[in-house]
Enzyme design. Structure first.
Site, short mmCIF file in Angstrom:
data_model
loop_
_atom_site.label_atom_id
_atom_site.label_comp_id
_atom_site.label_asym_id
_atom_site.label_seq_id
_atom_site.Cartn_x
_atom_site.Cartn_y
_atom_site.Cartn_z
N ASP A 265 -78.29 -3.45 30.59
CA ASP A 265 -77.99 -3.37 32.03
C ASP A 265 -78.55 -4.62 32.68
O ASP A 265 -78.49 -5.69 32.10
CB ASP A 265 -78.56 -2.07 32.61
CG ASP A 265 -77.80 -1.59 33.85
OD1 ASP A 265 -77.33 -2.45 34.61
OD2 ASP A 265 -77.70 -0.38 34.08
N HIS A 299 -75.58 -6.44 32.68
CA HIS A 299 -74.65 -6.50 33.81
C HIS A 299 -75.06 -7.53 34.86
O HIS A 299 -74.26 -7.90 35.71
CB HIS A 299 -74.53 -5.13 34.48
CG HIS A 299 -73.98 -4.08 33.57
ND1 HIS A 299 -72.87 -4.28 32.78
CD2 HIS A 299 -74.38 -2.80 33.32
CE1 HIS A 299 -72.61 -3.19 32.09
NE2 HIS A 299 -73.51 -2.29 32.39
#
Length: 537
Positions: A265, A299
């Site tokens: 992430d 991300h």
């Protein structure tokens, strides 16, 4: 080492004084062993001090200097990769606490354990070859909820290493913590343990260690002050859910440097709670430095939000490299979050293989409540309320981004609260010539995926773009809508179709554009629709 060579030095008195002083607790375990070895070497080489006296006190010296070092293997802790040591390690920590603090020392071995709760004036030291293996038993991670901490929003398991309301704590060494997140990743809820969870602490040092396979966020200091994180490595699988790297939340005076982060992430995220976090949102995330880090996958590289209800301010991000992080700098929020993000300075970054290098997104869609969806996603200008987020004062300079897929830059402000006071200076961006699949520059309620687009700005105010060198794929270098007070000076556009305007304006007022060399290469510099006060030179 002065007293080794001073023949008149009262060595016995020094050992006695040192033993009583307590300063030995601050020395590194390895240094103590080396010091004793040096003393023996001095004797063997015939150093001119009274070596018989020196040798007489070496056992006392070693014992005195070892006070405050708690080798866990001397207390029944087994590094055999199978024995659950949760209770045994807790007993070691309790013994150290009675001693006023000390170093919890893990020599080489593989130690299975649940939550380790360290206390004030303690160091958790992992020697090279030492591995903490997170227990597979969820009961080894006590629950934290609002009965434990007033105003705590979630019901979460305690961290693998945790501390609460402590000061002067360190987690150091060249060893490893393996969170064994594969036991948790099937459930994407927020109850999963963080690897390091430090709540309401002061004077924190995290240094040198490696962390892999975190169940959820990896390093999570919360509402803490004077936090230093340096030289650590974090490696979580690219497909592991919500395994952010370093997430200071509601913290002040944070220093992050020389880290390598490869996660599933966001790599580094600055947060300050949601509107429902009654405990965390009382604390701004402020006075933050991030420098000399490398970030891979995930991300986002360095991210702010979307939990920002307490505000985020006074942040510097410099000398970092991002590779394949989807977005580079990623700032995200939505209506209802509230909070102010301001005074963010970003300098000297290199990015490769990202969807979008720079994102400021006022319409972040993930996790939005059903009863908030209509207002949060509305593109209409709504009344300003206390829960409307504010973005202002960003300075972004000396950024190079190569092989970009979606867009060079994406900023989409909230209509009633435009992104304000942005400078982008010396920005070099090349779009991928081989990518075929459009990607989302930002996770929004409304925008579709993009491929090879330029700088996209909507609902912004007081923005300066200068010294831009950009290549796009059949798109304007800069597109701006519903904005005002724009200055563009010094753009070089490569490989642009001559029929496409370099700059596209829509419903945008008070614009100054200095063409420079731009007009030499293209037929149309500016295309404007429903604009006023546009000056082109």
């Amino acid at each position: 080492m002065f007293f080794i060579y001073n023949t008149k030095y009262d060595f016995a008195k020094h050992v006695k004084t040192y033993s009583a002083s307590g300063t030995n607790k601050m020395l590194d375990y390895a240094f103590r062993s080396k010091f004793a070895a040096i003393c023996r070497l001095s004797f063997a080489s015939g150093t001119s001090c009274n070596m018989k006296i020196l040798m007489r006190f070496i056992p006392q010296l070693e014992a005195a200097m070892s006070t405050g070092i708690f080798d866990v293997t001397k207390y029944g802790v087994l590094g055999d990769a199978k024995t659950n040591n949760t209770k045994a390690i807790k007993a070691v920590v309790e013994q150290a606490e009675k001693n006023g603090g000390g170093t919890i020392y893990f020599p080489p071995g593989e130690y299975v354990t649940g939550s380790i709760e360290i206390k004030s004036n303690m160091t958790l030291y992992l020697e090279s070859g030492a591995v903490i293996l997170a227990s597979e038993n969820p009961n080894d991670y006590p629950i934290v909820d609002d009965t434990v901490i007033k105003g705590w929003r979630n019901i979460t398991h305690s961290g693998i290493v945790k501390a609460y309301n402590c000061e002067n704590i360190s987690i150091r060494g060249r060893g490893k913590i393996d969170g064994r997140g594969q036991n948790w990743w099937h459930d994407t809820g927020e109850h999963r343990p963080r690897t390091l969870q430090l709540i309401s602490c002061r004077n924190i040092l995290i240094e040198g260690i490696t962390i892999v396979n975190s169940p959820m966020w990896t390093v999570h200091p919360i509402c803490s002050d004077n936090v230093t994180i340096t030289g650590i490595t974090i490696k979580n699988p690219a497909n592991s859910p919500n395994t952010d790297g370093i997430n200071p939340e509601g913290c002040s005076n944070v220093h992050i440097s020389n880290c390598h982060i490869d996660v599933g992430d966001d790599c580094i995220t600055l947060k300050s709670g949601t509107q429902d976090d009654l405990f965390i949102k009382q604390h701004a995330c402020e006075n933050i430095t991030i420098t000399n880090c490398t970030m891979v996958n995930g991300h986002g590289g360095v991210v702010i939000g979307s939990e920002m209800s307490g505000g985020v301010k006074n942040v510097t991000i410099s000398n970092c490299v991002f590779c394949g992080t989807d977005r580079g700098i990623r700032i995200k929020t939505r209506r209802f979050r509230g909070g102010v993000v301001e005074d963010i300075r970003i300098n000297n970054l290199i990015m490769t293989d990202v969807f979008c290098p720079i994102v400021i997104n006022g319409f972040y869609k993930c996790g939005c409540k059903e009863d908030e969806l209509a207002r949060a996603s509305s593109l209409e200008k709504l009344p300003l309320v206390d829960s409307t987020p504010l973005f202002k004062n960003f300075y972004i300079s000396n950024v190079t981004a190569r092989n970009v897929v979606a867009a060079a830059c994406y900023m989409y402000g909230i209509p009633e609260s435009p992104i304000e006071g942005v400078t982008i200076d010396n920005f070099v961006v090349d779009m991928s010539k081989t990518a075929t699949e459009p990607k989302e520059p930002a996770m929004t309620f409304h925008d579709s995926s993009m491929l090879g687009k330029g700088i996209k700005l909507t609902n912004v105010k007081d923005v300066t773009i200068k010294n831009l060198r950009i290549s796009t794929r059949d798109d304007s270098a800069v597109s701006i809508s519903n904005s005002e007070q724009i200055s563009i000076d010094g753009i070089i556009v490569n490989d642009l179709n001559k029929s496409i305007p370099a700059i596209k304006l829509e419903n945008t007022n008070d614009v100054y554009i200095a063409c420079g060399r731009l007009a030499e290469k293209i037929e149309k510099v500016v295309e404007q629709t429903n604009c006023s006060g546009v000056t082109v030179k």
